[in-house]
Design an enzyme around this catalytic site. Structure first.
Site, PDB file in Angstrom:
ATOM      1  N   CYS A 145       0.889  -1.251   0.067  1.00  0.00           N
ATOM      2  CA  CYS A 145       0.025   0.051   0.148  1.00  0.00           C
ATOM      3  C   CYS A 145       0.768   1.179  -0.058  1.00  0.00           C
ATOM      4  O   CYS A 145       1.944   1.073   0.312  1.00  0.00           O
ATOM      5  CB  CYS A 145      -1.040   0.006   1.382  1.00  0.00           C
TER       6      CYS A 145
ATOM      7  N   ARG B 257       1.837   1.613  -5.935  1.00  0.00           N
ATOM      8  CA  ARG B 257       1.882   0.615  -4.796  1.00  0.00           C
ATOM      9  C   ARG B 257       0.541  -0.065  -4.699  1.00  0.00           C
ATOM     10  O   ARG B 257       0.731  -1.063  -3.676  1.00  0.00           O
ATOM     11  CB  ARG B 257       2.421   1.412  -3.533  1.00  0.00           C
TER      12      ARG B 257
ATOM     13  N   TRP C 216      -3.744  -1.952  -1.357  1.00  0.00           N
ATOM     14  CA  TRP C 216      -3.763  -3.162  -2.186  1.00  0.00           C
ATOM     15  C   TRP C 216      -4.294  -4.124  -1.158  1.00  0.00           C
ATOM     16  O   TRP C 216      -3.557  -4.263  -0.332  1.00  0.00           O
ATOM     17  CB  TRP C 216      -2.347  -3.448  -2.640  1.00  0.00           C
TER      18      TRP C 216
ATOM     19  N   ASN D 183       0.656  -0.422   5.935  1.00  0.00           N
ATOM     20  CA  ASN D 183       1.131  -1.207   4.887  1.00  0.00           C
ATOM     21  C   ASN D 183       1.777  -2.242   5.447  1.00  0.00           C
ATOM     22  O   ASN D 183       2.462  -2.252   6.086  1.00  0.00           O
ATOM     23  CB  ASN D 183       2.369  -0.447   3.979  1.00  0.00           C
ATOM     24  N   GLY D 184       1.452  -3.559   4.939  1.00  0.00           N
ATOM     25  CA  GLY D 184       1.706  -4.800   5.589  1.00  0.00           C
ATOM     26  C   GLY D 184       0.894  -5.767   5.989  1.00  0.00           C
ATOM     27  O   GLY D 184      -0.662  -5.571   5.654  1.00  0.00           O
TER      28      GLY D 184
ATOM     29  N   GLU E 165       9.726 -13.539 -20.022  1.00  0.00           N
ATOM     30  CA  GLU E 165       9.342 -12.198 -19.798  1.00  0.00           C
ATOM     31  C   GLU E 165       8.300 -11.650 -20.735  1.00  0.00           C
ATOM     32  O   GLU E 165       7.203 -10.838 -20.449  1.00  0.00           O
ATOM     33  CB  GLU E 165      10.538 -11.224 -19.656  1.00  0.00           C
TER      34      GLU E 165
ATOM     35  N   LYS F 152       4.563  -9.972 -19.601  1.00  0.00           N
ATOM     36  CA  LYS F 152       4.101  -8.581 -19.972  1.00  0.00           C
ATOM     37  C   LYS F 152       2.640  -8.557 -20.524  1.00  0.00           C
ATOM     38  O   LYS F 152       1.977  -7.962 -20.025  1.00  0.00           O
ATOM     39  CB  LYS F 152       4.947  -8.044 -21.061  1.00  0.00           C
TER      40      LYS F 152
ATOM     41  N   GLU G  36       0.288  -9.519 -17.718  1.00  0.00           N
ATOM     42  CA  GLU G  36      -0.066  -8.591 -16.520  1.00  0.00           C
ATOM     43  C   GLU G  36      -0.830  -7.377 -17.108  1.00  0.00           C
ATOM     44  O   GLU G  36      -1.773  -7.017 -16.370  1.00  0.00           O
ATOM     45  CB  GLU G  36       1.540  -7.950 -16.145  1.00  0.00           C
TER      46      GLU G  36
ATOM     47  N   HIS H 203       6.958 -31.111 -26.609  1.00  0.00           N
ATOM     48  CA  HIS H 203       6.742 -31.875 -25.575  1.00  0.00           C
ATOM     49  C   HIS H 203       5.288 -31.251 -24.864  1.00  0.00           C
ATOM     50  O   HIS H 203       5.154 -31.359 -23.320  1.00  0.00           O
ATOM     51  CB  HIS H 203       7.647 -31.887 -24.491  1.00  0.00           C
TER      52      HIS H 203
ATOM     53  N   LYS I  58       3.233  -2.559  -7.401  1.00  0.00           N
ATOM     54  CA  LYS I  58       4.584  -2.509  -7.890  1.00  0.00           C
ATOM     55  C   LYS I  58       5.677  -3.008  -6.853  1.00  0.00           C
ATOM     56  O   LYS I  58       6.645  -3.565  -7.349  1.00  0.00           O
ATOM     57  CB  LYS I  58       5.044  -0.850  -8.108  1.00  0.00           C
TER      58      LYS I  58
END
Length: 615
Positions: free
Chosen positions: A2, A27, A75, A101-102, A488, A492, A495, A511, A610
């Site tokens: 957060c 955040r 968040w 935050n946490g 990657e 992207k 996301e 496979h 983030k």
């Protein structure tokens, strides 16, 4: 994950806090709230949704005058995103307000105990439990807010950054941190509080970063008093001068931060090797490596720990270190590393990679590695972050602030730092010839210009993205150094566009994934001339024979793949070990444009944040 903002001083607090929340929205952004003290009472406004939703609600519902306030963008962890669970939370008396935050892991037992004492709770959050625990201690132990916060935090288990305000003592805010970042901006007769310096960079260049396990009483007219939470001992706070500029955290005319940060990569990479790499002299200077060279040279192995995009950069480094420095490398998800009883000893070097330098899982992996006697080296972007303080040595990427949640320039600058390390160690060990070493340095110096050239394919990439914007699935294939780039690229797309995508080593297609290929399946294939080109061409033929749609990333001038692929995107030629710095560029742009075409929030994709400061 957060965002925390606070202000106490002589200015109107509301516009400062609101602007700060907008800057910290990367955040967390599922709900937001603000509390302004008007001289008599706390005016609290909070809502599910973005900071823009909060602004509309505040300006129509509450009094905004006041020179003290706290704000939060969330968040969600405990409790779904809604108005009630949004921060700030306040105590049963209404005197205390808190932003957090946490995670407080033992909140259930604390909540039960408080309920037995008559406390009631309106939200599902652990944060409301904490603020009432603080109030209970103030009442029963007859102590002031700062002492109550200290006692309460010694009873909690978890991670946190908090700011607490008592409306009966209006000249102070109490803050504390353990596992989540917290900065205090020091102005003239005013103080700013935030998760990072971006909310107050335009007001002051002086900041105090709390260390883990520290708390501070931020009081008007007084110096900031910092204490250890565990034993109440005083700490002499270090006031540092901020290097960040305001224009680094603005969009500078780009539609989104992500696009800005994609285009910043040439300059970010230059900033990463500037002062470290002197190509014309054949010199790589990295203090963290130079001062600990013997530990690297004598290492039995390197263990890389990271999460998400940083893990992909770590996978690239596995190829680089083993190829150039001939040191065995294992790449681990930090989130799994600490839970599988890993074998670590004093001859191991652990490299921890994180953009934010605050990733909780990576921090836990660092702690475990240190406990087992390993030498721990950090690679991160944020100066003064937890990882930079907890590791034995390290290197900053100097990418500049990365605001877009989907990481771009962090990836390429991490690879740059890791490449410089591998070249330095290869030269010291004699595992790379002197001529090859100099050629690599000269080529590294050309990478920013080659990325500039790769970015010129943007218009063509828009056209390709338009063709596939409605795809439901996408497959990414690469070999060797470009296998992690395939992972990657798929990440992207997932996301920011929410299209399901998977990355695979190209040879693994047979496979299992080949069963998915038909005329509706776009397949992105990284097929540069360096490396396993002929093998990748064979894979393309296998896809083509099953009517798959091929988007090929190729070296300039390629004709073989061009004749087979449905779409070709060219990148300049470079050494195989450096190709990930170029091949990732079109994949970033491809994902970006698809997300924009689908109307997604590119900078703030759903459910993500983030800086992942909880496990």
């Amino acid at each position: 994950m957060c965002g925390i903002v606070g202000y106490i001083g002589k200015q109107d607090a509301y516009p400062i806090i609101l602007k700060g929340l907008k800057r910290l929205e990367y955040r967390g952004y599922d709900s937001a709230g603000i509390a302004i003290f008007d001289g008599q009472d706390l005016n609290v406004c909070k809502t599910k949704g973005k900071v823009a939703d909060l602004q509309k609600k505040c300006e129509s519902e509450i009094t905004l005058q006041g020179t003290v306030g706290i704000g939060h963008t969330r968040w969600a962890t405990h409790g779904e995103p809604n108005d009630v669970n949004s921060h700030p939370h306040y105590s049963n008396s209404g005197n205390l307000a808190i932003i957090h935050n946490g995670i407080i892991e033992n909140y259930e037992s604390l909540k039960t105990e408080l309920q037995n004492r008559g406390y009631t709770f309106s939200s599902d959050t652990d944060t409301e439990v904490l603020v009432n625990l603080i109030e209970d201690i103030m009442i029963n132990e007859e102590v002031k807010l700062g002492k109550a916060v200290q006692i309460a935090l010694n009873q909690t288990i978890g991670a946190y950054a908090i700011a607490v305000f008592d409306k009966t003592k209006t000249n102070e805010i109490v803050v504390a941190r353990l596992g989540s970042p917290l900065a205090i901006g020091v102005g003239e007769d005013e103080y700013y509080i935030a998760s990072d310096a971006s909310p107050f960079i335009e007001y002051t260049k002086k900041a105090i970063y709390l260390e883990d396990g520290e708390m501070a009483v931020v009081r008007l007219g007084k110096r900031v008093k910092v204490r250890k939470i565990k034993d109440d001992s005083l700490v002499d706070p270090y006031v540092q001068k901020l290097q960040m500029n305001l224009d680094q955290i603005e969009k500078a005319g780009y539609d989104h931060f992500m696009l800005k940060e994609i285009y910043e990569q040439p300059s970010a990479i230059k900033d990463t090797y500037r002062g470290r790499m002197l190509a014309d002299q054949g010199i790589i200077r990295m203090a963290g490596v130079d001062d600990n060279l013997e530990k690297f040279l004598n290492a039995k192995r390197i263990i890389v720990v990271a999460c998400g995009t940083s893990w992909h950069a770590g996978l690239v480094s596995e190829y680089i270190f083993e190829d150039l420095a001939r040191i065995p490398v294992e790449v681990e998800y930090a989130s799994e590393f600490r839970y599988r009883n890993p074998v670590i000893d004093k001859d191991d070097v652990v490299i921890a990679i994180s953009q934010s330098g605050e990733t909780a899982d990576t921090m836990a992996a660092i702690k475990l590695a240190k406990e087992n006697g390993a030498f721990v080296f950090g690679v991160c972007n944020v100066v003064g972050s937890s990882i930079s303080r907890e590791t034995h040595a390290g290197a900053y990427t100097h990418a500049g602030p990365e605001i877009g949640v989907a990481s771009t320039k962090a990836f390429t600058t991490q690879i740059t730092v890791l490449s410089l390390m591998a070249l330095k160690l290869g030269k010291a060990k004699g595992s790379i010839s002197n001529s090859d070493y100099h050629m690599y340095l000269n080529e590294m110096e050309q990478i920013p210009a080659k990325i500039e050239k790769a970015l010129k394919s943007n218009t063509h990439i828009v056209e390709v993205a338009d063709v596939y914007k409605n795809a439901k699935n996408c497959l990414y294939l690469g070999r060797g150094y470009n296998f992690p780039v395939a992972l990657e690229g798929a990440l992207k797309l997932k996301e920011i566009s929410y299209i399901h995508a998977e990355g695979y080593p190209a040879a693994e297609m047979k496979h299992g994934p080949i069963a998915l290929i038909d005329e509706h399946m776009p397949v992105v294939v990284i097929a540069t001339k360096k490396g396993h080109y002929e093998k990748v061409v064979s894979n393309i033929q296998e896809i083509k024979s099953r009517k798959g749609k091929i988007i090929a990333i190729v070296t300039e001038g390629d004709t073989s793949v061009k004749n087979m692929a449905d779409h070709v995107i060219e990148v300049p030629e470079t050494f195989e070990a450096l190709t990930p710095l170029l091949t990732t560029i079109p994949l970033q742009l491809f994902s970006y444009h698809i997300a924009v075409m689908l109307g997604k929030n590119v900078d703030q994709p759903r459910n993500l944040a983030k800086s992942v400061t909880v496990e």
